[in-house]
Each structure stands twice: as C-alpha cells, then as structure tokens.
Design an enzyme around this catalytic site. Structure first.
Site, PDB file in Angstrom:
ATOM      1  N   HIS A   1     -10.670  26.031  67.705  1.00 49.56           N
ATOM      2  CA  HIS A   1     -10.605  24.796  68.505  1.00 49.56           C
ATOM      3  C   HIS A   1     -10.377  23.537  67.661  1.00 49.56           C
ATOM      4  O   HIS A   1     -10.973  22.483  67.915  1.00 49.56           O
ATOM      5  CB  HIS A   1     -11.866  24.631  69.343  1.00 49.56           C
ATOM      6  CG  HIS A   1     -12.024  25.636  70.434  1.00 49.56           C
ATOM      7  ND1 HIS A   1     -10.955  26.297  71.013  1.00 49.56           N
ATOM      8  CD2 HIS A   1     -13.141  26.102  71.082  1.00 49.56           C
ATOM      9  CE1 HIS A   1     -11.388  27.105  71.955  1.00 49.56           C
ATOM     10  NE2 HIS A   1     -12.715  27.018  72.015  1.00 49.56           N
TER      11      HIS A   1
ATOM     12  N   HIS B   1     -11.596  22.614  78.039  1.00 49.51           N
ATOM     13  CA  HIS B   1     -12.605  23.670  77.961  1.00 49.51           C
ATOM     14  C   HIS B   1     -13.686  23.449  79.026  1.00 49.51           C
ATOM     15  O   HIS B   1     -14.875  23.350  78.699  1.00 49.51           O
ATOM     16  CB  HIS B   1     -13.214  23.644  76.555  1.00 49.51           C
ATOM     17  CG  HIS B   1     -13.836  24.939  76.118  1.00 49.51           C
ATOM     18  ND1 HIS B   1     -15.000  25.419  76.662  1.00 49.51           N
ATOM     19  CD2 HIS B   1     -13.458  25.835  75.171  1.00 49.51           C
ATOM     20  CE1 HIS B   1     -15.327  26.557  76.061  1.00 49.51           C
ATOM     21  NE2 HIS B   1     -14.407  26.833  75.156  1.00 49.51           N
TER      22      HIS B   1
ATOM     23  N   GLU C   1      -9.615  28.452  80.523  1.00 50.82           N
ATOM     24  CA  GLU C   1      -8.847  27.660  79.571  1.00 50.82           C
ATOM     25  C   GLU C   1      -7.394  28.150  79.516  1.00 50.82           C
ATOM     26  O   GLU C   1      -7.096  29.130  78.830  1.00 50.82           O
ATOM     27  CB  GLU C   1      -9.449  27.761  78.171  1.00 50.82           C
ATOM     28  CG  GLU C   1     -10.946  27.564  78.092  1.00 50.82           C
ATOM     29  CD  GLU C   1     -11.513  28.175  76.826  1.00 50.82           C
ATOM     30  OE1 GLU C   1     -11.024  27.857  75.729  1.00 50.82           O
ATOM     31  OE2 GLU C   1     -12.457  28.989  76.937  1.00 50.82           O
TER      32      GLU C   1
END
Length: 326
Positions: free
Chosen positions: A98, A168, A293
């Site tokens: 991420h 997210h 996501e």
C-alpha cells in the site's frame, strides 16, 4: 498539519459521504435502511485527528484510506524498470504494501475543487518517495449522485513508473453487529489469483466451494472454514466498467454494489482488524468489516502476463470506481 486537515461533506437526497483531506480518506457513508433510518456503513474513526495517532497508524487498518502509489503488495519491494532496479520500502513482512511506510494514506491532500456533490483532491508525490521513480501528480474526484459515489483517479508522471491507485473502505451494512459474517456477497466472476503468502504466482484459480460467490451467500462459511478472504478476484478488463460485486444485509435491507474498470477486486474480510476507540468508542476486531478494493493485480510490476500498471511519461492514468446502493 492537523489544523489544516478538513472533512468535506458530499450529499444527495439518498446518500452522504464524508471525505477527509488527510489521506483522501472516506470517513462516513450514510444511507437509509429499509425503514428509512440513516446508517453509516463505513468503518472509521470518530474524529479526523484519530487517523494520525501512533496507535491507529500502527494498527495498519487503512480504514477508508486513499492508497498509493501502489495498492496491495510488491514482492520484496523490488521491481526493475527501464533496466534499473528499484528497492521500495518493505513494510509487510518481506514485501511492500500500500505505498510503503508513509503512503498516500498518510499525506495531506490539497483541495482543488468542491461543491455540495463533488470534491477533487490533489497530491504531488516527489521523485524517489518511498523508492518510486518520478514526480507523480495525482487527482482524485469524489462525486455523489443519487445513491452512487463515483471515484475517478487521474495521474501523470515525469518519469516512467508503476501506479495502482484505489481506496480501502471497510463496509458493515449493519453496524450494530460486531461482524459481517451474515452479509451476503455475490461476485460476477469465477476466477481469482493464486498466491503464495499473498503474492501471486501468475496463475488463476477457478472458484469452488467456499470461494464460489457467483450466487449470493453469507460470508460465514468462508470465514469459518478458510479464515476468511484476502483474495484478488479477476474480471474482464476489456469490458470497461463492470459490476464486480454486490453486498447485502437482510437485517437492515441495505444492498450495495461495486463497479469499476479495474481488472481486479481485492476482498479482505478483516481477519487482522484490531482498532480501538473507533466510531462511538467501539473497538473493531476480526471480521468487523469487509474491504472491497477495486485495483490492478498485486505484484503486477513483476508479472508481464498481468495487465500493465506502467504509466509512461506523456500518458494519463485514468481509472474509476463506483460504490452504489439499491
């Protein structure tokens, strides 16, 4: 910096979405239930400043956060681009996750435009940030229309680089319940990526038994039998915007859907959630929400067979996600 972080409200008659300039984070998503009562279906913190505490950051929850430069994992935090080996931050075991140690979720975004139904945020990621090449200029537009939230991701770069932007959000369509095991999930695909320790090996698996959601069924079985989902399901990107998933709660009568032109949808049922003093002083434990996501595939820079995430100089990154209710 905390004093400059602000939360903006986007509203229609049927949907309200709150977005913070800290991390381009979606903090609330409020829709009516079957009785017309407003329900906030997003997991999140009570106050904007709660997202910046060391305790929350250490939880690794990414509740509602904007994710970049690269959503999901890159094996070893390594890729080779134009003959140059790049070492990214390693922040999830041996892998990059991420965007690294301080990804887009921990940046203060600038407001480019705002009205009651639309917000555009911008962030300039400098060359070398978290090990990525090139200065990346990113814009995210959130627009509420009817019972839909439409998100558009746009980016340009001055050096070739890999980009995978998403959000997210964790959903619980019945937030008075501590888990999402009774939620019904339907997926418009029967394929997902085969992984080893959450890193794809390049092959696809056809869904069956606990992993088959081609017809709506509760998340309970895959949670009880397999520990839940943390899988990237595969869709036909050539079709453009497709309805990927539907999530429903019988108790509240709320049904939502996810549409996107991304090729993958990572579904994570929150096995490792461990967030304290969230909304209303609640604690979020395992399975308190399910993250949906839409994104490119994890570790795509190291898999030529995957849809390319390479953004070249002179090109424009443009992808879309829709969260809707019906």
């Amino acid at each position: 910096m905390l004093k400059r972080a602000e939360v903006y409200t986007l509203k229609s008659d049927l949907l309200e979405v709150n977005v913070s300039t800290w991390g381009a984070t979606m903090t609330r998503m409020i829709v009516p239930d079957k009785n017309g009562c407003p329900v906030d279906v997003l997991l999140g913190m009570e106050r904007g400043e709660d997202y910046i505490t060391p305790e929350y950051v250490a939880s690794g929850a990414y509740l509602g956060a904007g994710i970049g430069r690269y959503a999901n994992r890159i094996a070893g935090g390594i890729f080779v681009l134009d003959g140059v080996r790049h070492q990214l931050a390693v922040n999830s075991g041996n892998n990059h996750l991420h965007g690294g140690n301080c990804g887009f979720d921990q940046k203060l975004w600038n407001v480019i435009a705002y009205d009651e139904q639309s917000l555009t945020l911008g962030y300039c990621s400098p060359d070398g940030e978290e090990g990525y090449p090139g200065t990346l200029n990113v814009k995210i537009t959130f627009a509420v229309t009817g019972k839909e939230l439409k998100i558009h991701y746009y980016a340009t770069t001055d050096k070739n680089c890999y980009v995978n932007l998403t959000h997210h959000p964790y959903f619980n369509l019945n937030p008075v319940c501590n888990d999402i095991k009774s939620h019904l999930l339907k997926l418009n695909t029967n394929r997902f990526l085969k992984t080893n320790d959450l890193i794809p090996d390049g092959s696809l698996i056809q869904t069956k038994e606990d992993y088959d959601f081609t017809n709506p069924k509760p998340l309970r079985d895959v949670i009880n039998h397999q520990g839940g989902l943390d899988n990237c399901f595969v869709f036909n990107q050539s079709e453009g915007m497709v309805r990927m998933a539907e999530l429903a709660c019988i108790e509240t009568g709320i049904k939502m859907y996810v549409c996107s032109d991304y090729p993958g949808l990572q579904i994570y049922t929150g096995h490792y959630l461990n967030v304290h003093n969230a909304k209303g002083g609640r604690d979020y434990g395992p399975y308190a929400g399910v993250a949906l996501e839409a994104q490119y595939f994890p570790d795509s820079p190291n898999h030529l067979e995957f849809p390319s995430t390479l953004l070249r100089v002179g090109e424009e990154y443009s992808k879309n996600i829709v969260f809707g209710f019906e």
